[in-house]
Design a protein around this motif. Structure first.
Motif, PDB file in Angstrom:
ATOM      1  N   TRP A 237      -2.748  -1.868  -8.786  1.00  0.00           N
ATOM      2  CA  TRP A 237      -3.355  -3.196  -8.886  1.00  0.00           C
ATOM      3  C   TRP A 237      -2.910  -3.927 -10.145  1.00  0.00           C
ATOM      4  O   TRP A 237      -2.829  -5.163 -10.153  1.00  0.00           O
ATOM      5  CB  TRP A 237      -4.878  -3.078  -8.841  1.00  0.00           C
ATOM      6  CG  TRP A 237      -5.355  -2.484  -7.552  1.00  0.00           C
ATOM      7  CD1 TRP A 237      -5.893  -1.237  -7.359  1.00  0.00           C
ATOM      8  CD2 TRP A 237      -5.314  -3.095  -6.249  1.00  0.00           C
ATOM      9  NE1 TRP A 237      -6.178  -1.043  -6.027  1.00  0.00           N
ATOM     10  CE2 TRP A 237      -5.845  -2.171  -5.325  1.00  0.00           C
ATOM     11  CE3 TRP A 237      -4.883  -4.341  -5.786  1.00  0.00           C
ATOM     12  CZ2 TRP A 237      -5.955  -2.441  -3.966  1.00  0.00           C
ATOM     13  CZ3 TRP A 237      -4.991  -4.625  -4.427  1.00  0.00           C
ATOM     14  CH2 TRP A 237      -5.523  -3.676  -3.535  1.00  0.00           C
TER      15      TRP A 237
ATOM     16  N   ASP B  61      -9.337  -4.855  -0.407  1.00  0.00           N
ATOM     17  CA  ASP B  61     -10.357  -4.220   0.433  1.00  0.00           C
ATOM     18  C   ASP B  61     -11.346  -3.515  -0.484  1.00  0.00           C
ATOM     19  O   ASP B  61     -11.145  -2.365  -0.873  1.00  0.00           O
ATOM     20  CB  ASP B  61      -9.673  -3.237   1.384  1.00  0.00           C
ATOM     21  CG  ASP B  61     -10.646  -2.438   2.244  1.00  0.00           C
ATOM     22  OD1 ASP B  61     -11.868  -2.540   2.033  1.00  0.00           O
ATOM     23  OD2 ASP B  61     -10.172  -1.692   3.131  1.00  0.00           O
ATOM     24  N   SER B  62     -12.402  -4.223  -0.843  1.00  0.00           N
ATOM     25  CA  SER B  62     -13.371  -3.631  -1.767  1.00  0.00           C
ATOM     26  C   SER B  62     -14.228  -2.575  -1.078  1.00  0.00           C
ATOM     27  O   SER B  62     -14.818  -1.715  -1.739  1.00  0.00           O
ATOM     28  CB  SER B  62     -14.266  -4.712  -2.373  1.00  0.00           C
ATOM     29  OG  SER B  62     -15.033  -5.363  -1.377  1.00  0.00           O
TER      30      SER B  62
ATOM     31  N   THR C   8     -10.451   2.407  -6.898  1.00  0.00           N
ATOM     32  CA  THR C   8      -9.148   2.430  -7.567  1.00  0.00           C
ATOM     33  C   THR C   8      -8.920   1.160  -8.381  1.00  0.00           C
ATOM     34  O   THR C   8      -8.295   1.212  -9.435  1.00  0.00           O
ATOM     35  CB  THR C   8      -8.014   2.606  -6.548  1.00  0.00           C
ATOM     36  OG1 THR C   8      -8.032   1.528  -5.613  1.00  0.00           O
ATOM     37  CG2 THR C   8      -8.147   3.923  -5.806  1.00  0.00           C
TER      38      THR C   8
ATOM     39  N   GLY D 106      -4.455  -2.181   1.434  1.00  0.00           N
ATOM     40  CA  GLY D 106      -4.521  -0.757   1.123  1.00  0.00           C
ATOM     41  C   GLY D 106      -4.599  -0.544  -0.378  1.00  0.00           C
ATOM     42  O   GLY D 106      -4.826  -1.465  -1.149  1.00  0.00           O
ATOM     43  N   ASN D 107      -4.388   0.695  -0.775  1.00  0.00           N
ATOM     44  CA  ASN D 107      -4.390   1.012  -2.201  1.00  0.00           C
ATOM     45  C   ASN D 107      -3.000   0.759  -2.774  1.00  0.00           C
ATOM     46  O   ASN D 107      -1.990   0.944  -2.100  1.00  0.00           O
ATOM     47  CB  ASN D 107      -4.775   2.479  -2.404  1.00  0.00           C
ATOM     48  CG  ASN D 107      -5.018   2.801  -3.850  1.00  0.00           C
ATOM     49  OD1 ASN D 107      -5.363   1.926  -4.642  1.00  0.00           O
ATOM     50  ND2 ASN D 107      -4.831   4.052  -4.223  1.00  0.00           N
ATOM     51  N   THR D 108      -2.941   0.303  -4.007  1.00  0.00           N
ATOM     52  CA  THR D 108      -1.656   0.066  -4.659  1.00  0.00           C
ATOM     53  C   THR D 108      -1.857   0.114  -6.171  1.00  0.00           C
ATOM     54  O   THR D 108      -2.956   0.404  -6.659  1.00  0.00           O
ATOM     55  CB  THR D 108      -1.052  -1.284  -4.209  1.00  0.00           C
ATOM     56  OG1 THR D 108       0.311  -1.361  -4.627  1.00  0.00           O
ATOM     57  CG2 THR D 108      -1.830  -2.466  -4.774  1.00  0.00           C
TER      58      THR D 108
ATOM     59  N   SER E 280       0.838  -1.202   0.000  1.00  0.00           N
ATOM     60  CA  SER E 280       0.000   0.000   0.000  1.00  0.00           C
ATOM     61  C   SER E 280       0.877   1.259   0.000  1.00  0.00           C
ATOM     62  O   SER E 280       0.386   2.347  -0.304  1.00  0.00           O
ATOM     63  CB  SER E 280      -0.943   0.005   1.211  1.00  0.00           C
ATOM     64  OG  SER E 280      -0.200  -0.018   2.414  1.00  0.00           O
TER      65      SER E 280
ATOM     66  N   GLU F 131     -13.130  -0.140   0.796  1.00  0.00           N
ATOM     67  CA  GLU F 131     -12.461   1.153   0.686  1.00  0.00           C
ATOM     68  C   GLU F 131     -11.885   1.422  -0.708  1.00  0.00           C
ATOM     69  O   GLU F 131     -11.831   2.572  -1.139  1.00  0.00           O
ATOM     70  CB  GLU F 131     -11.311   1.238   1.702  1.00  0.00           C
ATOM     71  CG  GLU F 131     -11.761   1.324   3.149  1.00  0.00           C
ATOM     72  CD  GLU F 131     -12.281   2.696   3.538  1.00  0.00           C
ATOM     73  OE1 GLU F 131     -12.250   3.619   2.696  1.00  0.00           O
ATOM     74  OE2 GLU F 131     -12.730   2.837   4.690  1.00  0.00           O
ATOM     75  N   TYR F 132     -11.445   0.382  -1.415  1.00  0.00           N
ATOM     76  CA  TYR F 132     -10.585   0.626  -2.575  1.00  0.00           C
ATOM     77  C   TYR F 132     -11.104   0.068  -3.892  1.00  0.00           C
ATOM     78  O   TYR F 132     -10.346  -0.003  -4.866  1.00  0.00           O
ATOM     79  CB  TYR F 132      -9.178   0.073  -2.288  1.00  0.00           C
ATOM     80  CG  TYR F 132      -8.545   0.753  -1.101  1.00  0.00           C
ATOM     81  CD1 TYR F 132      -8.187   2.096  -1.144  1.00  0.00           C
ATOM     82  CD2 TYR F 132      -8.351   0.047   0.090  1.00  0.00           C
ATOM     83  CE1 TYR F 132      -7.635   2.723  -0.039  1.00  0.00           C
ATOM     84  CE2 TYR F 132      -7.800   0.667   1.197  1.00  0.00           C
ATOM     85  CZ  TYR F 132      -7.445   2.003   1.128  1.00  0.00           C
ATOM     86  OH  TYR F 132      -6.902   2.621   2.220  1.00  0.00           O
TER      87      TYR F 132
END
Length: 351
Positions: A231, A245-246, A252, A227-229, A188, A248-249
């Motif tokens: 993808w 984590d669908s 993205t 976390g966000n990355t 993340s 929150e993310y």
């Protein structure tokens, strides 16, 4: 490779429980198609994911008092690496096993499973820290992450691959298929000053880990990032399951529609982190979580992905581990997840 049960519910790893057998029974009673073995970090440092990854790896030193795994600067590096690679070449999986002190939930779940041929789940999910996260967290005496040490990082990829294969072998002894996730929360931070590693290097390290694990007997590999990355970076590895984590993310992930569509076309699965796991997250009803999931699936359909295909190649999980929740919150999350799985199966059957 067998087709995984669509919309089966499973977990990520950590739980807030103390009693390993009670935790295993709770999981088996609710996540009936794909139970996971519970990590129990409340019981002590050894049950954290980084110490669980350290056993069998070369030059590692565990400091229970400071709750750290660090590079052992006093060890003979050449001797340690030589001994390590001899074990790797011999596929000495026992060297890379988890002890009951490190993973009481693993042993409890296997003991609580019905005897082979006596019913119960066809799949069991396990987990181990991923190579990039491990190499980012573990540091030498100079405070520098071993991620900057190419020789040691290469050893980490091989060792963690065999730790995953050891889990798979033990699960197969019960007559079940094993699914092992490599947990990569550090990704993340990809792209930040705290993780100066290239996209190509991330793909290479993860690909080598997955390939080595498969060569040692693991069939189903997942990568979890809470976390966000980037993808697309993860989707371009040979991974079978992308766990995200669908809650929150999702916004993205859908930006990578083309590579996501290619991933699904080659048989890849999405593990949707539907149930939030932050203790400060707003309280959501099951109905609200379901409405969010329905909306997200339809957004993918609007981007050109077949709704039935997406659902058929989806698993359901919490957003991350349950370890930061209270025991009651964790129980509620598991029960809610099981119910969402049933709703998903009903939806899929109606298409």
């Amino acid at each position: 490779m067998q087709v995984l049960p669509p919309l089966a519910a499973t977990g990520i790893g950590s739980t807030p429980f103390w009693d390993s057998h009670a935790a295993a029974r709770l999981i088996l009673e609710n996540l009936t198609e794909m139970p996971f073995w519970p990590q129990l970090p409340q019981k002590g440092f050894l049950e954290d994911m980084v110490p669980q990854g350290a056993g069998g790896l070369p030059l590692m030193q565990l400091d229970s008092e400071q709750r750290l795994v660090r590079l052992d600067e006093r060890a003979d590096r050449e001797e340690g690496l030589t001994d390590f690679y001899e074990a790797v070449l011999q596929l000495d999986l026992d060297r890379f096993g988890l002890s009951p002190d490190e993973a009481s939930g693993f042993y409890a779940l296997l003991e609580e499973l019905p005897a082979s041929g006596g019913g119960g789940p066809e799949y069991v999910k396990g987990q181990i820290v991923g190579p990039i996260t491990f190499a980012t967290i573990v540091k030498g005496a100079d405070g520098k992450a071993i991620l900057f040490d190419q020789e040691l990082t290469q050893a980490v990829t091989q060792g963690l691959a065999l730790k995953a294969a050891w889990q798979a072998a033990k699960i197969r002894e019960t007559g079940r298929w094993a699914i092992i996730f490599f947990d990569e929360p550090s990704l993340s931070g990809f792209g930040s000053a705290f993780m100066p590693i290239s996209r190509e290097e991330v793909i290479r390290l993860l690909t080598e880990t997955i390939t080595s694990a498969r060569q040692a007997g693991l069939i189903y590999c997942g990568i979890h990032c809470c976390g966000n990355t980037d993808w697309s970076m993860l989707l371009e590895t040979p991974v079978d399951i992308l766990s995200f984590d669908s809650y929150e993310y999702f916004g993205t992930l859908k930006l990578y529609a083309k590579v996501l569509k290619d991933f699904l076309a080659r048989g890849g699965y999405l593990a949707w982190g539907l149930v939030p796991t932050s203790p400060t997250a707003p309280i959501e009803t099951e109905a609200a979580l379901w409405q969010r999931f329905e909306s997200q699936i339809r957004e993918l359909a609007d981007l050109g992905m077949d709704e039935r295909l997406v659902l058929s190649q989806s698993l359901l999980t919490p957003a991350c581990g349950l370890g930061y929740l209270s025991p009651e919150q964790a129980r509620t999350a598991i029960v809610t997840l099981a119910s969402l799985s049933q709703r998903g199966k009903t939806w899929l059957a109606s298409l």
